[in-house]
Design a protein around this motif. Structure first.
Motif, short mmCIF file in Angstrom:
data_model
loop_
_atom_site.label_atom_id
_atom_site.label_comp_id
_atom_site.label_asym_id
_atom_site.label_seq_id
_atom_site.Cartn_x
_atom_site.Cartn_y
_atom_site.Cartn_z
N GLY A 1 0.88 -1.28 0.00
CA GLY A 1 0.01 -0.02 -0.09
C GLY A 1 0.81 1.36 -0.02
O GLY A 1 0.69 2.38 -0.70
N GLY A 2 1.92 1.28 0.87
CA GLY A 2 2.95 2.55 0.70
C GLY A 2 3.36 2.93 -0.47
O GLY A 2 3.72 3.82 -0.80
N SER A 3 4.22 1.51 -1.07
CA SER A 3 4.84 1.92 -2.28
C SER A 3 3.86 2.54 -3.22
O SER A 3 4.05 3.22 -4.05
N ILE A 4 2.59 1.63 -3.67
CA ILE A 4 1.76 1.95 -4.64
C ILE A 4 0.84 3.45 -4.33
O ILE A 4 0.76 4.22 -5.19
N GLY A 5 0.99 3.77 -3.15
CA GLY A 5 0.40 5.14 -2.80
C GLY A 5 1.30 6.16 -3.26
O GLY A 5 0.86 7.43 -3.73
N LEU A 6 2.66 6.02 -2.86
CA LEU A 6 3.50 7.02 -3.43
C LEU A 6 3.62 7.26 -4.74
O LEU A 6 3.60 8.40 -5.48
N ILE A 7 3.59 5.98 -5.56
CA ILE A 7 3.71 6.04 -7.11
C ILE A 7 2.29 6.78 -7.65
O ILE A 7 2.53 7.39 -8.49
N PHE A 8 1.18 6.28 -7.18
CA PHE A 8 -0.09 6.89 -7.23
C PHE A 8 -0.07 8.29 -7.39
O PHE A 8 -0.53 9.00 -8.29
N ALA B 1 8.85 1.03 -13.07
CA ALA B 1 7.73 0.87 -12.15
C ALA B 1 8.00 -0.06 -11.01
O ALA B 1 7.60 0.25 -9.96
N PHE B 2 8.19 -1.24 -11.68
CA PHE B 2 8.21 -2.49 -10.57
C PHE B 2 9.60 -2.37 -9.72
O PHE B 2 9.48 -2.59 -8.45
N GLY B 3 10.62 -1.83 -10.25
CA GLY B 3 11.79 -1.41 -9.49
C GLY B 3 11.45 -0.48 -8.44
O GLY B 3 11.97 -0.95 -7.31
N VAL B 4 10.80 0.59 -8.67
CA VAL B 4 10.51 1.52 -7.53
C VAL B 4 9.52 0.69 -6.68
O VAL B 4 9.78 1.11 -5.33
N VAL B 5 8.45 -0.04 -7.02
CA VAL B 5 7.58 -0.35 -6.03
C VAL B 5 8.49 -1.52 -5.16
O VAL B 5 8.15 -1.65 -3.93
N LEU B 6 9.21 -2.26 -5.94
CA LEU B 6 10.11 -3.29 -5.06
C LEU B 6 10.95 -2.51 -3.94
O LEU B 6 11.24 -3.06 -2.89
N PHE B 7 11.68 -1.61 -4.31
CA PHE B 7 12.29 -0.77 -3.40
C PHE B 7 11.72 -0.15 -2.21
O PHE B 7 11.89 -0.28 -1.11
N LEU B 8 10.62 0.48 -2.55
CA LEU B 8 9.81 1.00 -1.61
C LEU B 8 9.12 -0.26 -0.69
O LEU B 8 9.05 0.03 0.49
N LEU B 9 9.00 -1.36 -1.24
CA LEU B 9 8.33 -2.49 -0.58
C LEU B 9 9.54 -2.98 0.50
O LEU B 9 9.20 -3.22 1.53
N GLY B 10 10.58 -3.17 -0.20
CA GLY B 10 11.68 -3.65 0.71
C GLY B 10 11.94 -2.61 1.91
O GLY B 10 12.33 -3.22 3.00
N TYR B 11 11.80 -1.28 1.72
CA TYR B 11 12.06 -0.51 2.68
C TYR B 11 11.13 -0.58 4.01
O TYR B 11 11.36 -0.66 4.99
N VAL B 12 9.95 -0.79 3.40
CA VAL B 12 8.74 -0.80 4.56
C VAL B 12 9.28 -2.42 5.21
O VAL B 12 8.82 -2.23 6.30
N LEU B 13 9.39 -3.14 4.58
CA LEU B 13 9.44 -4.52 5.04
C LEU B 13 10.79 -4.48 6.21
O LEU B 13 10.57 -5.18 7.14
N TYR B 14 11.73 -3.62 5.76
CA TYR B 14 12.91 -3.52 6.82
C TYR B 14 12.75 -2.64 7.95
O TYR B 14 12.96 -3.17 9.06
N LYS B 15 11.76 -1.40 7.78
CA LYS B 15 11.42 -0.80 8.88
C LYS B 15 10.49 -1.52 9.60
O LYS B 15 10.43 -1.09 10.93
N LYS B 16 9.49 -2.14 9.20
CA LYS B 16 8.52 -2.83 9.80
C LYS B 16 7.68 -1.74 10.64
O LYS B 16 7.69 -1.58 11.87
N PRO B 17 7.05 -0.91 9.97
CA PRO B 17 6.13 0.08 10.74
C PRO B 17 5.04 -0.64 11.72
O PRO B 17 4.41 -1.59 11.56
N ALA B 18 4.94 0.24 12.77
CA ALA B 18 4.13 -0.22 13.90
C ALA B 18 2.42 0.17 13.31
O ALA B 18 1.97 0.97 14.22
N VAL B 19 2.14 -0.76 12.69
CA VAL B 19 0.56 -0.50 12.00
C VAL B 19 0.03 -1.71 11.98
O VAL B 19 0.82 -2.82 11.56
#
Length: 1021
Positions: free
Chosen positions: A210-217, A587-605
């Motif tokens: 959701g975060g990666s596609i939200g930023l792209i959208f 596009a997929f590279g950007v999505v995967l990069f943002l996805l990897g960042y959120v997976l690494y940070k593990k936001p408390a949501v």
């Protein structure tokens, strides 16, 4: 309590809760005051309201169902109702000295003076809200009817022909239609807030995607502002050039007009949603008038000026010729045309993007979006058919190019049939009119050209305005969720509508950057992949939520199908690569990069996403699948139940267990709390703070807390109830109880009984002892797992084993204490004393440790007992066996001296250790003491029992001397744990064995005893 006599009447109306009625935002006098309590009068003859003295939070009635119990927000003018807790309903108030507070108001008169002042304040101004037509349908139609409709649809028709253009339109509409159905399903599965597409995807698939596609959208919408503005600027430039007006040159004119235009649109957006919505309605009316004007123009007979430009009215042969494709230029292909047209169908989310400004998003989004797709698709098909049936592909626009008698045989093209000769310009590719060359064909065809120009202005400006509003709204929700750093600044809202003014400025800057490109055909394909990526995930969200069968997936919109959603997702994915493969990869590279960042940070949501539901399904399916296959020794894994108490109180024990289970097998931290089951105690033992501490420490472990009357019964519950199917513990790990001598004998007996219970249940048992102790909780809570570890060995801590309601103060997750097991061990040794065969667990655990980076450089030394005369033969025999196990241990030493007699001083120290528990000594000191051991005092030692176990006792004393000699500098000592027979070896004597065996050693000592079942094998099947 007395029962009423027969002639007395109890009015049941007294128990009936009155309904809430609100007048002008305030409860009326007859309103049900959130909740009322009733209690029986002391004389038993009546029922009175809770206003009487002596009432408490336990005097409740079950509250009837109410909206407030499920809502997260409050209604102005009254206080929010709260559902009574289960504890309040069933607990006995006499058992709790501090009863819970009343869960709602208890007086019929209203609030206190301070509360009355609050209630009398004026409510916050109501923000602007829109219905399904103005908020969604009109907005979506305006966003779909963008620059492509007026400026590129006739040109696409000339390139692809009417037939393939219809295919392009219908394929685009199918994709957007399926996406609209998926959006409708997601939007009706609960209350939708602001954030539009990002909100829908993130709450369905989770913050990672959701975060990666939200930023792209949000970025794609900002670029779309530039696309629609450039289309408007092109029209204005052409209009100026037709009157001979030029600012600088063709390209720079577009840039200047575009920047001025987007600045004006920014001003409208900053004025607020009300002004923006009024502007959209005005644009809609202008577009509708322009459509009518265009249709009327196709019916009016063509003038010579229009015929010179290629317009001849409805002709069958023109329709037939234009029905087939005629590809021209570098973009002359089906997918080239599709990539240019598809952005004109991407406005379907314009309504969803302002979900926070809709009166009822769950109704408005499905209804408005689907109707917008239907009407815009119909309009595209009509315009394609009418323009293709009226206008030829090439025309010169010169009135003198009429067909003469001399050139009749040489004339080429449909225009020859109608008295016009465009052969020269057609052969030389110099024609400036016709649908292949003239972007303003719809203006030329229409009855009154300025109305088409107005329609172009309305379509381009409305689409640009919608995107200019959508991008900040989506981005604001993303900023508020704090998934990415450095963007929170743009999420601040202003005014009653919480307008993201900073987000508007950011969108404005991005739009200007792309306006400077000043080429519509270059900008359009850039955003096609971003929108397709968004549609892919929306459709996949609907499919994934459906396939997981989560009980929480209950959309009120039923006209969707999970397989159709999956088809739409796959189609979007394929089209992305067919359009521009390199842009799709980006596009997929950007999505995967943002996805990897959120997976690494593990936001408390935690949004209850379908990914969570899917993970549960997969885990459950695999757990059940394990039941179909019997255990095999090759797949044996030590699955550890660690008696840590609160994990934060014994970090060394947690780190040690994690060292040989992380990424390999199950680890479960167990905690026993001996307290009454009050809500606070339940929250303490089972709260999320313990799991959060483990996660913060990056320990892959489960946590399980239980409440019991005593430690032994609580651990017994864990031993028998922990785990799921075959994913259950098979090894018990606990800390050594160093204060057993100073603690009560019952505490030591309970500790040993835990070991016996584990052996009875076929567990392997490990006991870890460290010189500095394991328990870091201060002060030490004797009632919290008192048998796990008594603290530092050097301390003389006296505790009492008792049941108490005092609750421990857990260490916060941020407070992480370092332990020796977190350090690299260097080139030390792990000394394994394999003195008794327990199935191989004593060897397996050190092997697993050496697979960890921190222990990898340690050398494993294996010590075995033997005969001095056959020392070398026994060494070779054990070494050959270990080699067959493929453990990589090459250093084996035989110790014949372990069977020697221990030193007298150490024997005397052992006798002093157990003397306080000698039954004969106690009888001498107190002849009138209680009954013999075995009834009430099973920890007492008789002389016969002491003599019967003397050989084993001396063996443990001697082993400690050997450990002192050989392993003083080791990183870890692993030794086979002795086993004391239940009923034969008193618990305090067994405790003394473990103590004397492992005392006064600097390295950590791990006592290990497997369950006598093989955990190692040298066979391949």
């Amino acid at each position: 309590m007395e029962l009423p006599v027969a002639n007395e009447t109890i009015h049941l109306d007294t128990f009936r809760p009155r309904l809430l009625s609100v007048s002008n935002g305030k409860p009326t006098s007859g309103a049900f005051e959130v909740s009322e309590y009733y209690q029986q009068n002391n004389d038993g003859n009546g029922v009175s309201a809770h206003g009487a003295d002596g009432s408490s939070g336990y005097d409740t009635l079950d509250a009837p169902p109410h909206y407030d119990f499920y809502a997260k927000t409050e209604v102005w003018g009254r206080r929010k109702r709260l559902r009574p807790s289960l504890y309040q309903l069933h607990a006995n108030p006499e058992d709790d000295p501090s009863p819970p507070p009343l869960y709602e108001e208890t007086t019929a008169g209203g609030f206190s003076s301070e509360e009355e002042e609050k209630e009398e304040k004026e409510p916050l101004p109501e923000p602007t809200r829109f219905g399904w037509m103005q908020g969604v349908m009109i907005r979506c139609m305006l966003n779909i009817w963008g620059v492509i409709l007026y400026l590129r649809l006739p040109w696409i028709t000339a390139q692809a022909g009417i037939g393939l253009t219809w295919v392009i339109i219908l394929v685009s509409s199918c994709i957007t239609g399926i996406t609209g159905l998926s959006t409708s399903a997601i939007a009706t599965n609960g209350k939708v807030k602001g954030g539009g597409t990002y909100f829908l995807i993130s709450r369905s698939l989770g913050p990672e995607l959701g975060g990666s596609i939200g930023l792209i959208f949000a970025f794609a919408n900002a670029v779309a502002v530039a696309m629609h503005t450039v289309g408007f600027a092109e029209t204005v430039r052409d209009l100026m050039h037709s009157h001979g007006a030029v600012i600088v040159d063709e390209t720079n004119d577009i840039r200047i007009i575009g920047i001025i235009t987007v600045t004006c649109l920014l001003g409208i957006s900053l004025a607020g949603m009300a002004w923006e919505s009024k502007a959209q309605v005005l644009f809609f009316l202008v577009i509708m008038v322009s459509f009518v004007n265009y249709i009327v123009g196709t019916i009016i007979p063509a003038t010579p000026e229009k015929q010179a430009k290629g317009f001849f009215g409805y002709k069958a042969d023109i329709f037939a010729t234009n029905f087939v494709p005629n590809w021209r230029g570098k973009d002359g292909s089906f997918f080239g045309m599709f990539s240019i047209f598809f952005p004109s169908a991407t406005g379907i989310l314009a309504g969803a993007n302002i979900s926070g400004d809709l009166k009822d998003p769950t109704v408005a989004i499905p209804k408005g979006t689907l109707l917008a797709i239907f009407w815009t698709t119909l309009s595209y098909l009509i315009i394609t058919a009418t323009i293709g049936a009226c206008v030829v592909r090439d025309a010169s626009g010169v009135l003198n190019d009429t067909l003469s008698s001399s050139s009749g045989d040489e004339c080429v093209g449909l225009a020859c049939h109608y008295g016009w000769d465009f052969t020269d310009c057609s052969n030389n590719n110099t024609c400036t009119y016709g649908i292949s060359n003239y972007y303003q064909t719809m203006s030329m065809v229409s009855g009154f050209a300025p109305l088409i120009t107005a329609g172009i202005f309305g379509a381009t400006l409305s689409s640009a305005l919608a995107c200019l509003v959508s991008a900040p709204k989506v981005f604001q929700c993303l900023c508020e969720d704090k998934l990415y750093p450095l963007i929170g600044f743009f999420g601040k809202g202003y005014g009653k509508n919480n307008e993201p003014l900073r987000g508007y400025i950011l969108t404005y800057i991005i739009a200007i950057c792309f306006i400077l490109i000043a080429e519509l055909n270059t900008i359009a394909p850039i955003i096609s992949n971003f929108f397709l990526c968004s549609y892919t995930l929306i459709n996949f969200s609907c499919f994934h939520a459906s396939i997981t069968n989560s009980p929480g997936w209950r959309p009120s919109f039923r006209y969707y199908n999970k397989w159709v959603s999956l088809l739409g997702s796959v189609c979007c994915l394929i089209i992305m690569f067919l359009l521009t493969w390199w842009a799709a990869l980006i596009a997929f590279g950007v999505v995967l990069f943002l996805l990897g960042y959120v997976l690494y940070k593990k936001p408390a949501v935690n949004w209850g996403s379908s990914v969570q539901a899917g993970s549960y399904n997969i885990a459950l399916s695999h757990c059940v699948g394990l039941n179909e296959v019997d255990d095999h020794v090759k797949n044996y894994r030590p699955q550890i139940l660690v008696l840590t108490g609160p994990p934060s109180s014994r970090p060394a024990l947690v780190d040690f267990a994690s060292a040989f289970t992380k990424g390999l097998s199950l680890m479960m931290c167990g905690n026993v709390l001996t307290a009454e089951p009050t809500p606070s105690a339940v929250e303490t033992v089972s709260g999320n703070s313990h799991a959060n501490w483990l996660n913060k420490r990056k320990v892959k472990s489960f946590y399980r807390g239980v409440m019991a009357a005593d430690l032994q019964s609580g651990v017994n519950v864990l031993l028998q109830g922990a785990g799921l199917g075959r994913i259950k513990p098979n090894v018990l790990l606990m800390g050594f109880k160093t204060d057993w001598c100073s603690d009560t004998p019952q505490a030591a007996h309970d500790y040993i009984e835990i070991l016996h219970n584990a052996f009875d249940l076929q567990y392997g048992v490990c006991v870890l002892r460290m010189k500095e102790g394991l328990d870091l909780s201060h002060p030490i809570q004797a009632h919290i797992n008192p048998g796990f570890d008594g603290g530092p060995e050097t301390g003389n801590i006296i505790s009492t084993h008792q049941t108490t309601t005092t609750l421990p103060v857990s260490i916060p997750p941020e407070h992480q204490l370092g332990t020796v097991f977190q350090n690299k061990q260097g080139k030390k040794t792990i000394d394994v004393y394999w003195l008794s065969d327990d199935g191989g667990l004593t060897l397996l655990l050190p092997y697993l440790l050496t697979r960890r980076r921190r222990w990898a450089r340690c050398k494993v030394r294996v010590f075995v007992g033997g005969d001095a005369n056959m020392k070398e033969e026994q060494r070779e025999e054990v070494l050959a066996l270990i080699k067959k196990f493929r453990l990589g241990f090459h250093d084996v030493q035989v110790l014949p001296n372990i069977y020697q007699e221990p030193q007298p001083g150490n024997v005397h120290q052992f006798e002093n250790m157990v003397s306080p528990f000698s039954l004969e000594t106690k009888l001498k000191e107190d002849p009138d003491s209680g009954p013999a051991r075995g009834q009430k005092e099973p920890w007492m030692i008789t002389d016969q029992e002491f003599e019967r176990n003397m050989a084993k006792s001396r063996r443990q004393i001697r082993l400690n001397e050997v450990l002192q000699d050989y392993s003083r500098d080791a990183a870890l000592i692993v030794i086979t744990m002795p086993v004391g027979r239940r009923g034969v070896c008193p618990s305090t004597l067994y405790m003394a064995w473990l103590d004397i065996l492992s005392r006064d050693l600097t390295p950590p000592v791990l006592l290990v005893r497997g369950n006598q079942q093989n955990v190692l094998t040298f066979y391949c099947q």
